[in-house]
Design an enzyme around this catalytic site. Structure first.
Site, short mmCIF file in Angstrom:
data_model
loop_
_atom_site.label_atom_id
_atom_site.label_comp_id
_atom_site.label_asym_id
_atom_site.label_seq_id
_atom_site.Cartn_x
_atom_site.Cartn_y
_atom_site.Cartn_z
N ILE A 1 0.87 -1.19 0.00
CA ILE A 1 0.00 0.00 0.00
C ILE A 1 0.90 1.23 0.00
CG2 ILE A 1 -1.62 1.38 1.45
CD1 ILE A 1 -3.03 -1.07 0.27
N HIS A 2 0.75 2.09 -1.01
CA HIS A 2 1.58 3.31 -1.00
C HIS A 2 0.90 4.52 -1.64
CE1 HIS A 2 2.39 2.06 -5.15
NE2 HIS A 2 2.70 3.31 -5.38
N ARG A 3 -0.30 4.37 -2.17
CA ARG A 3 -0.93 5.51 -2.87
C ARG A 3 -1.40 6.56 -1.86
NH1 ARG A 3 -0.47 3.03 -7.57
NH2 ARG A 3 0.61 4.89 -8.27
#
Ligand code: UD1
Ligand code: UDP
Length: 365
Positions: free
Chosen positions: A203-205
């Protein structure tokens, strides 16, 4: 023909992996300019090693910053480079700030732009990548698309069909060329995880990381997963996890690690029971390696992966993600690969380049 290829961030490196040898064997003189948008060894060097990518000819040291600072700094450095080198074209890949910076700098100095992975659209203007895609494609002389739907998007935006080449998905070619290299790579085993016995998460957005309530929901879903979760953490996400409820302590259902290299990541994707992600590239790779994917986003520019049955969207809500994960774990692992997600993408790119890059309107000498 002499071109400069711009890379800056993790997904860019993977896209040029299969491309550079194909360009060389087609007799195209292609050199890499690395903006330095990503710079940690685990976010950059490891990919050059894993994918045997030639050393960049230029390293521009742009680093982190706000969108304007990062894009503007990369533009200034690329403009100087392009003015000195005057290549026949500048090739940009994907949708990151380095992609946009390359397209802006080159188009203003009269160097034709070639965009690999053109035409993808999420229709979500809150996504920085959607802004980058739209602007880049308007400035691009040759648009190399990964799916037919991308051609349709570009035509609808007024791009002349003669500029569009449906080459296929370069991320898929990279998977196909590297799967054989990882046949015996047992990354999950070394971590004490059984094949098909864990969920892989990334998860990085900003739409997830920069909204504490959403990150908290995602964290709850991972903590409640029926299988243990392995979560290689992007540096953007790392400082935010503890307050979202994931501390990675011994015995937790969610095991955290630093970002992993490409070959390890491919092996981890292949062996996972399911993947939970908001990554663009991982949606495509999951589709290629046959692992069901749950994408924690409101939309996706990779709709084809949902259409073939490899991927499902889930809002950042613990129950919605939990339900999607249950379905993913219960569902099949077989679907049809999209058209031209094959090992010939880089040859189609070379062919398109050698057919000639048409200057934009008014730019012909
Ligand atoms: C960028 C891309 C995104 C892509 C992602 C891939 C844009 C607008 N976004 O997002 O599309 O999915 O890369 O990974 O271009 N950082 C480090 N070390 C690094 C790189 C970054 O610590 O090597 C940290 C810095 O605190 C930085 C933050 O991560 O501020 C974000 O990095 P940045 O490149 O701005 O955006 P990404 O979130 O990585
Ligand atoms: N990736 C990797 N190690 C990790 C996380 C991702 O090698 O720890 C790879 C992943 O397999 C894919 C690419 O990085 O090839 C995707 O990059 P990312 O998710 O950072 O960006 P996006 O595709 O969302 O732009």
């Amino acid at each position: 023909m002499n071109i400069i290829v711009v890379v800056g961030a993790r997904p860019n490196f993977i896209k040029v992996g299969p491309l550079m040898p194909a360009l060389a064997s087609a007799g195209i003189d292609a050199r890499i300019a690395h903006t330095g948008q990503h710079y940690d060894a685990t976010m950059s060097d490891v990919f050059f090693r894993d994918l045997e990518i030639p050393e960049p000819a230029w390293f521009l040291g742009v680093g982190s910053g706000t969108h304007a600072v990062q894009t503007g700094t990369a533009m200034m450095k690329l403009e100087e480079l392009l003015a000195a080198e005057r290549p026949d074209a500048l090739l940009v890949v994907g949708d990151v700030n380095s992609t946009l910076a390359g397209a802006l700098a080159a188009s203003k100095i009269g160097v034709p732009v070639v965009h690999l992975e053109a035409g993808l659209r999420s229709r979500d203007m809150s996504m920085p990548e959607e802004v980058n895609r739209l602007v880049t494609d308007q400035l691009t002389s040759m648009l190399l698309t990964p799916v037919r739907e991308a051609d349709e998007n570009l035509i609808a935006e007024g791009v002349d069909a003669s500029r569009i080449h449906f080459v296929g998905n370069i991320m898929a070619e990279s998977v196909l060329r590297n799967l054989a290299r990882i046949e015996t790579r047992d990354v999950c085993g070394t971590l004490g995880l059984a094949p098909r016995g864990y969920v892989l998460a990334t998860i990085h957005r900003p739409e997830n990381t920069d909204h504490p309530e959403r990150l908290h929901e995602i964290a709850s879903a991972l903590l409640d997963s029926p299988l243990p979760v392995l979560f290689p953490v992007h540096p953007r996400t790392r400082p935010l996890l503890a307050s979202a409820g994931i501390d990675g302590a011994e015995g937790s259902n969610v095991r955290l690690s630093d970002p992993v290299g490409y070959l390890d990541m491919l092996a981890l994707q292949r062996d996972a029971a399911a993947i939970v992600t908001d990554s663009g590239g991982i949606q495509e790779e999951a589709c290629m390696v046959g692992t069901p994917c749950v994408t924690v986003r409101r939309n996706t520019e990779r709709a084809i992966t949902v259409e073939v049955g490899a991927n499902r969207l889930a809002a950042a809500d613990a129950r919605v993600i939990g339900d999607a994960l249950t379905q993913a774990l219960a569902g099949g692992r077989e679907w049809e690969r999209p058209e031209r997600w094959d090992a010939d993408v880089s040859s189609r790119v070379s062919e398109a380049l050698l057919s000639g890059v048409l200057p934009l309107a008014g730019c012909a000498e």
